[in-house]
Design a protein around this motif. Structure first.
Motif, short mmCIF file in Angstrom:
data_model
loop_
_atom_site.label_atom_id
_atom_site.label_comp_id
_atom_site.label_asym_id
_atom_site.label_seq_id
_atom_site.Cartn_x
_atom_site.Cartn_y
_atom_site.Cartn_z
N THR A 3 -9.44 1.96 -16.83
CA THR A 3 -8.69 1.09 -15.94
C THR A 3 -7.31 1.68 -15.72
N ASN A 5 -3.75 0.86 -13.46
CA ASN A 5 -2.98 -0.01 -12.58
C ASN A 5 -1.79 0.81 -12.07
N ASP A 8 2.01 -0.36 -12.04
CA ASP A 8 2.71 -0.49 -13.32
C ASP A 8 3.60 0.74 -13.50
N ASP A 39 -6.37 0.08 -9.60
CA ASP A 39 -5.70 -0.96 -8.83
C ASP A 39 -4.52 -0.36 -8.08
#
Length: 101
Positions: A3, A5, A8, A39
């Motif tokens: 994962t 992101n 961030d 993401d």
């Protein structure tokens, strides 16, 4: 499962396409199936090149999200040789009572 992101700040280095590519592949070094979740993918310049490269790895199942209008355009569909599923979420306004609470 991997994962990432990209909005961030701790993952700022992964906004570089080469770094993102290497980060994911370093975590997927065998023949097991890996689920890749990225993401805010639009924060990685030339992300479509990274995703296209991932498609060459049959053991990677790739899921991406983004909030940029470019991601939802038909133009992106011509860049990736995959089926793109557009998800839309219903918008429900907040009742006045909740806004003032």
């Amino acid at each position: 499962m991997v994962t990432v992101n990209l909005d961030d700040f701790e993952n700022k280095a992964l906004r570089n396409p080469e770094t993102l590519h290497q980060f994911v592949l370093n975590r997927c070094n065998d023949t097991d199936t890996y689920y890749i979740f990225i993401d805010e993918v639009q924060m990685c310049k030339n992300f479509y090149e990274v995703l296209t490269s991932f498609l060459r790895h049959k053991n990677l199942d790739i899921y991406v999200t983004g909030s940029n209008a470019f991601l939802l355009s038909g133009e992106l569909a011509t860049l990736l040789p995959v089926i793109i599923q557009k998800f839309t979420y219903p918008y429900y306004p907040i009742p006045h009572e909740q806004k003032t609470a």
